[in-house]
Design an enzyme around this catalytic site. Structure first.
Site, short mmCIF file in Angstrom:
data_model
loop_
_atom_site.label_atom_id
_atom_site.label_comp_id
_atom_site.label_asym_id
_atom_site.label_seq_id
_atom_site.Cartn_x
_atom_site.Cartn_y
_atom_site.Cartn_z
N LYS A 179 0.83 -1.20 0.00
CA LYS A 179 0.00 0.00 0.00
C LYS A 179 0.87 1.25 0.00
O LYS A 179 1.90 1.31 0.68
CB LYS A 179 -0.94 -0.01 1.21
CG LYS A 179 -1.94 -1.17 1.16
CD LYS A 179 -2.78 -1.27 2.41
CE LYS A 179 -1.97 -1.72 3.60
NZ LYS A 179 -2.82 -2.02 4.77
N THR A 210 -8.82 8.33 8.43
CA THR A 210 -7.98 7.19 8.01
C THR A 210 -7.93 6.03 9.00
O THR A 210 -7.30 5.02 8.70
CB THR A 210 -6.54 7.67 7.76
OG1 THR A 210 -6.03 8.30 8.96
CG2 THR A 210 -6.49 8.67 6.62
N GLY A 212 -8.71 2.70 10.42
CA GLY A 212 -9.37 1.53 9.88
C GLY A 212 -9.19 1.34 8.38
O GLY A 212 -9.83 0.47 7.79
N THR A 213 -8.29 2.12 7.75
CA THR A 213 -8.12 1.99 6.31
C THR A 213 -7.59 0.61 5.92
O THR A 213 -8.07 -0.01 4.97
CB THR A 213 -7.16 3.07 5.76
OG1 THR A 213 -5.97 3.08 6.54
CG2 THR A 213 -7.79 4.43 5.78
N GLY A 214 -6.57 0.13 6.64
CA GLY A 214 -5.99 -1.17 6.30
C GLY A 214 -6.98 -2.30 6.44
O GLY A 214 -7.09 -3.17 5.58
N CYS A 215 -7.73 -2.27 7.54
CA CYS A 215 -8.75 -3.31 7.77
C CYS A 215 -9.82 -3.26 6.68
O CYS A 215 -10.19 -4.30 6.12
CB CYS A 215 -9.42 -3.10 9.14
SG CYS A 215 -8.29 -3.05 10.54
#
Length: 398
Positions: A179, A210, A212-215
């Site tokens: 990412k 932003t 919780g973006t990865g989840c």
């Protein structure tokens, strides 16, 4: 008839965020946004909000294993993802259990925070590399996690590509996407390595939330894999989804606000609701006017988010939309308006009817029914039906 023919399922094996911004809470909201039924195997329970994590309680590995087996044996899993796997024992239990099944697995290697701070002990990192990553259809590391997994310092897009290839070819994952949110480039560029080739997914950086973006990004990929979409298509959709979720983030709490997974379905749903309600109300008017209705304040950013009826309903065609958007900044609930030609007599009738009247820009504590401009009067309301009722009262009196 077997409902499984119509309803796909996705499993999240991750921790719980009591603030609802990340972890299984973000995953379940994401699954729902794509029409996929969410299943969970909770690995840890955290006490956290938008500013801090105050406590973590890991679930016993045996209980994590039982959660996975319970949902697989009865409901079935079309795709799964891992998030926070907080210790080596849980990692080994998850790997041993998942290995029995054939569903695609997306691994979000929650190892290092956005700040670069470590989230896993070294023994847990080693267990993740040895037991989980070789099972992955896709691994979704951020810059720091990709550096840790590959041993490559990432300072450029080419470095990200080399890291993605190394993680896939040396650690055994089928595909890797590094990412690009932390690469300090002019765009947010994610690099996918799959089937021996690279693919870039680009989006402009947007201001918003932003947490919780990865989840949410990995969950969106998982949901689309569960629906049978090819990996590269699933990633493309997830990129669009997370960009929208950041831009329309839920500005709650005093710290890092969470992405808004609901934007994906709410914006098109609200556009249809706006179209339908405005069309119905406008057809009851016996005078030719501009009748406006905006999306909810969270989603109303430009005149393209405001519908106007002047014979038929269209979005983005009214210059008066910018005035309505300005009014909504002061009174977010006032989403609808009818524009009338300025008339002192009409204004006097409005006063007699008890309308709350304000000059444009001179906002007060009360909610206005009518706003005066230089050449027009705007009759305002929370909905077209409310505006229609006010217009009928005013025009009848006039």
């Amino acid at each position: 008839m077997n409902g499984r023919k119509y309803i796909k399922t996705a499993l999240t094996i991750a921790g719980s965020d009591s603030g609802g911004g990340a972890g299984i809470e973000a995953d379940l909201k994401t699954f729902s946004a794509f029409g996929v039924h969410g299943l969970v195997a909770i690995t840890s329970v955290t006490a956290q909000n938008t500013t801090e994590v105050t406590a973590i309680h890991d679930i016993p590995p045996e209980v994590v294993k039982e959660q996975i087996e319970a949902v697989v044996s009865d409901i079935g899993v079309d795709a799964a993802k891992t998030g926070m796997l907080s210790n080596a024992e849980i990692i080994r239990a998850v790997a041993k259990t998942v290995k029995k099944y054939s569903f695609p697995l997306v691994v979000d290697p929650v190892m290092i925070a956005k700040s670069g701070a470590p989230l896993l002990r070294e023994d847990a990192v080693d267990a993740l590399v040895e037991h989980i990553i070789p099972l992955a259809k896709l691994v979704t590391p951020n810059r720091y996690e990709a550096e840790k997994l590959s041993g490559i310092k990432i300072k450029s897009l080419d470095d990200a590509k080399r890291a993605a290839r190394a993680i896939a070819e040396e650690l055994g994952a089928e595909a890797v996407i590094v990412k690009g949110g932390h690469l300090r480039l002019s765009e947010a560029i994610d690099v996918l390595y799959h089937d021996g080739r690279f693919r870039e997914y680009r989006a402009p950086f947007v201001k918003g939330c932003t947490h919780g973006t990865g989840c949410s990004f990995s969950a969106a990929i998982t949901a689309n894999l569960a629906k049978g979409n090819a990996l590269e298509e699933a990633v493309r959709t997830a990129k669009e989804f997370i960009t929208m979720g950041i831009e329309y983030g839920a500005k709650i709490g005093r710290g890092h606000c969470p992405v808004n997974q609901n934007a994906w379905i709410e914006i098109p749903a609200e556009k249809w609701r706006v179209y339908s309600e405005l069309n119905k109300a406008a057809r009851e008017l016996s005078i030719g006017v501009s009748f406006l209705y905006a999306l909810p304040a969270l989603y109303a950013r430009s005149k393209n988010d405001v519908a106007v009826w002047s014979g038929e309903v269209e979005f983005g065609t009214s210059e008066s939309a910018t005035i309505l958007l300005e009014i909504m900044k002061a009174y977010p609930e006032l989403r609808s308006a009818v524009e009338l030609r300025y008339s002192e007599e009409l204004l006097e009738r409005a006063r007699e009817k008890g309308f709350t009247i304000m000059r444009h820009g001179a906002w007060g504590k009360k909610t206005p029914d009518l706003v005066c401009g230089k050449s027009s009067l705007l009759i305002l309301g929370r909905s077209p039906a409310e505006v229609l009722e006010k217009v009928k009262r005013l025009i009848h009196a006039y």
